[in-house]
Enzyme design. Structure first.
Site, short mmCIF file in Angstrom:
data_model
loop_
_atom_site.label_atom_id
_atom_site.label_comp_id
_atom_site.label_asym_id
_atom_site.label_seq_id
_atom_site.Cartn_x
_atom_site.Cartn_y
_atom_site.Cartn_z
N THR A 222 88.38 40.34 100.55
CA THR A 222 87.60 39.70 101.61
C THR A 222 87.35 40.69 102.75
OG1 THR A 222 88.83 37.69 101.04
CG2 THR A 222 87.49 37.62 103.05
N HIS B 142 86.55 41.78 89.95
CA HIS B 142 88.00 41.96 89.85
C HIS B 142 88.36 42.66 88.53
CE1 HIS B 142 89.18 39.85 93.40
NE2 HIS B 142 88.95 38.63 92.97
N ARG C 123 95.39 34.30 105.23
CA ARG C 123 96.70 33.67 105.40
C ARG C 123 97.41 34.36 106.56
NH1 ARG C 123 101.98 34.19 103.34
NH2 ARG C 123 101.33 36.25 102.61
S1 PPS Z 1 90.56 37.22 97.01
O1 PPS Z 1 90.77 35.78 96.72
O2 PPS Z 1 90.87 38.05 95.84
O3 PPS Z 1 89.24 37.49 97.53
O4 PPS Z 1 91.65 37.57 98.12
P1 PPS Z 1 91.72 38.93 98.92
O5 PPS Z 1 90.72 38.91 100.00
O6 PPS Z 1 91.73 40.08 97.99
O7 PPS Z 1 93.18 38.86 99.54
C1 PPS Z 1 93.54 37.91 100.50
C2 PPS Z 1 94.55 38.61 101.39
O8 PPS Z 1 93.87 39.48 102.29
C3 PPS Z 1 94.13 39.04 103.63
N1 PPS Z 1 92.93 39.24 104.44
C4 PPS Z 1 92.83 40.18 105.39
N2 PPS Z 1 93.69 41.13 105.82
C5 PPS Z 1 93.27 41.94 106.84
N3 PPS Z 1 92.08 41.82 107.43
C6 PPS Z 1 91.18 40.88 107.03
N4 PPS Z 1 90.01 40.78 107.65
C7 PPS Z 1 91.54 40.03 105.96
N5 PPS Z 1 90.92 39.00 105.32
C8 PPS Z 1 91.77 38.55 104.41
C9 PPS Z 1 94.48 37.58 103.48
O9 PPS Z 1 95.18 37.11 104.60
C10 PPS Z 1 95.33 37.64 102.22
O10 PPS Z 1 96.60 38.26 102.42
P2 PPS Z 1 97.93 37.45 102.78
O11 PPS Z 1 99.05 38.42 102.63
O12 PPS Z 1 98.02 36.31 101.81
O13 PPS Z 1 97.76 37.01 104.19
#
Ligand code: PPS
Length: 340
Positions: free
Chosen positions: A87, A148, A306
């Protein structure tokens, strides 16, 4: 593991009338005949001929995309394992590439209305689904897509076209914890018991995770990056968190739109970092109230966010399980130039 052409179904040849339904059905029949096992998610995961796992619909979508997607050299593909920063990198890429028509600090930025998953769609979860062969020809260059899928199973036209691929990997322990939280949400929604973190870790270590084994996925893109750094960019979530601005600069240069001196002077990079930050994105209406349709249902955009932190695994995994995952990483990555 190499791809075995015998298991691929040829795309319809000119003059050969094959309806979308027939094409999807053929792949569905093929995948359904492959071994599958229960998994952390609420779906069984099938084992692809190339050795990786996925639930049925994205596996079929991957194969339809392989048969029908015609990549252009100007395309840019985001490739990730689920829960490793998809994301975030989608947001950074979209806002970097489109910064001239949509300045990051403008109040009418598309992110106010559309989440990153609507701005850059998955080939496997969004475009090649539900018996659709999307018409992507009219999209203006550069077209941005995501997947993916492991490197070995990318649509053949992607590698052949020489288009740019942006890969992000994340500490496997944080990827696991993120996926465990996400998957349990859907298990509960579907009336299933949530799984313990130990069970989740067992599946993960056995390679039974979406598009896993984790280590093969990462190694596939790492080797592609090492062999051809002009085509495959390799980022790590942890390093992005440490210095997001530097990663935005590298991303822009890689995709052919480096920041000019004038842009640097007005802090255009910082504006993109801020726009795409976890804190900003979670406050947007498109995140709080928006939804995205994926193969496994309509998902609230808020569920893609999250904690967004490095090292959250420490709050969930026992030291023993963490050591076990680290030991697998060490063994799998040994000699590759990749560190844990
Ligand atoms: S998905 O469903 O595959 O698209 O999920 P993905 O985006 O790969 O992973 C979700 C985790 O990324 C965190 N996240 C972020 N981290 C930093 N900055 C931004 N902007 C951001 N957006 C999403 C999200 O919180 C999930 O990690 P966790 O550890 O669960 O919080």
């Amino acid at each position: 593991m190499s791809s075995s052409p015998s298991m691929r179904i040829s795309p319809p040849q000119e003059g050969e009338a094959k309806t979308n339904e027939e094409l999807y059905q053929q792949f569905t029949n093929l995948v359904s005949s492959w071994p599958c096992s229960p998994a952390l998610s609420n779906y069984q995961l099938y084992r692809h001929d190339n050795g990786w796992h996925s639930s049925l619909a994205p596996m079929v979508g991957t194969m339809v995309a392989d048969a029908c997607f015609a990549a252009r050299p100007s395309d840019i593909i985001v490739a990730t394992l689920p829960k490793s920063g998809t994301t975030w990198i989608k947001a950074l890429l979209y806002s970097t590439v489109h910064r001239r028509e949509h300045p990051a600090d403008s109040c009418g930025h598309p992110f106010n209305i559309h989440g990153p998953h609507e701005c850059i769609k998955f080939l496997d979860y969004q475009l090649y689904t539900q018996n659709r062969i999307p018409d992507l020809d009219e999209l203006p260059d550069p077209r941005l897509f995501a997947t993916h899928v492991p490197f070995v199973s990318l649509p053949r036209s992607v590698v052949a076209s020489g288009c740019k691929i942006v890969y992000v990997c994340r500490d496997p322990k944080d990827t696991l914890i993120s996926h465990w939280n996400f998957a349990n949400k859907f298990r509960v929604r579907d009336g299933l018991e949530p799984l313990s973190v130990e069970t989740a870790a067992d599946y993960f270590c056995d390679g039974v995770s979406p598009f896993g084994p984790y280590w093969d996925h990462v190694l596939g893109y790492w080797r592609a990056h090492s062999a051809n750094p002009e085509q495959v960019l390799f980022f790590r979530y942890e390093e992005m968190s440490r210095d997001p601005a530097e990663h935005v600069r590298r991303l822009a240069k890689f995709v052919g739109c480096p920041f000019s001196v004038e842009e640097e002077e007005v802090c255009a990079v910082d504006a993109i970092v801020k726009l795409c930050s976890f804190e900003h994105m979670t406050g947007l209406e498109a995140t709080k109230g928006g939804k995205t349709e994926l193969t496994f249902g309509v998902v609230e955009n808020s569920s893609f966010f999250r904690r967004g932190q490095v090292g959250d695994w420490e709050n969930h995994l026992s030291p023993e399980t963490a050591r076990k995952i680290d030991a697998i990483s060490e063994a799998k990555f040994r000699g590759s130039g990749l560190s844990v």
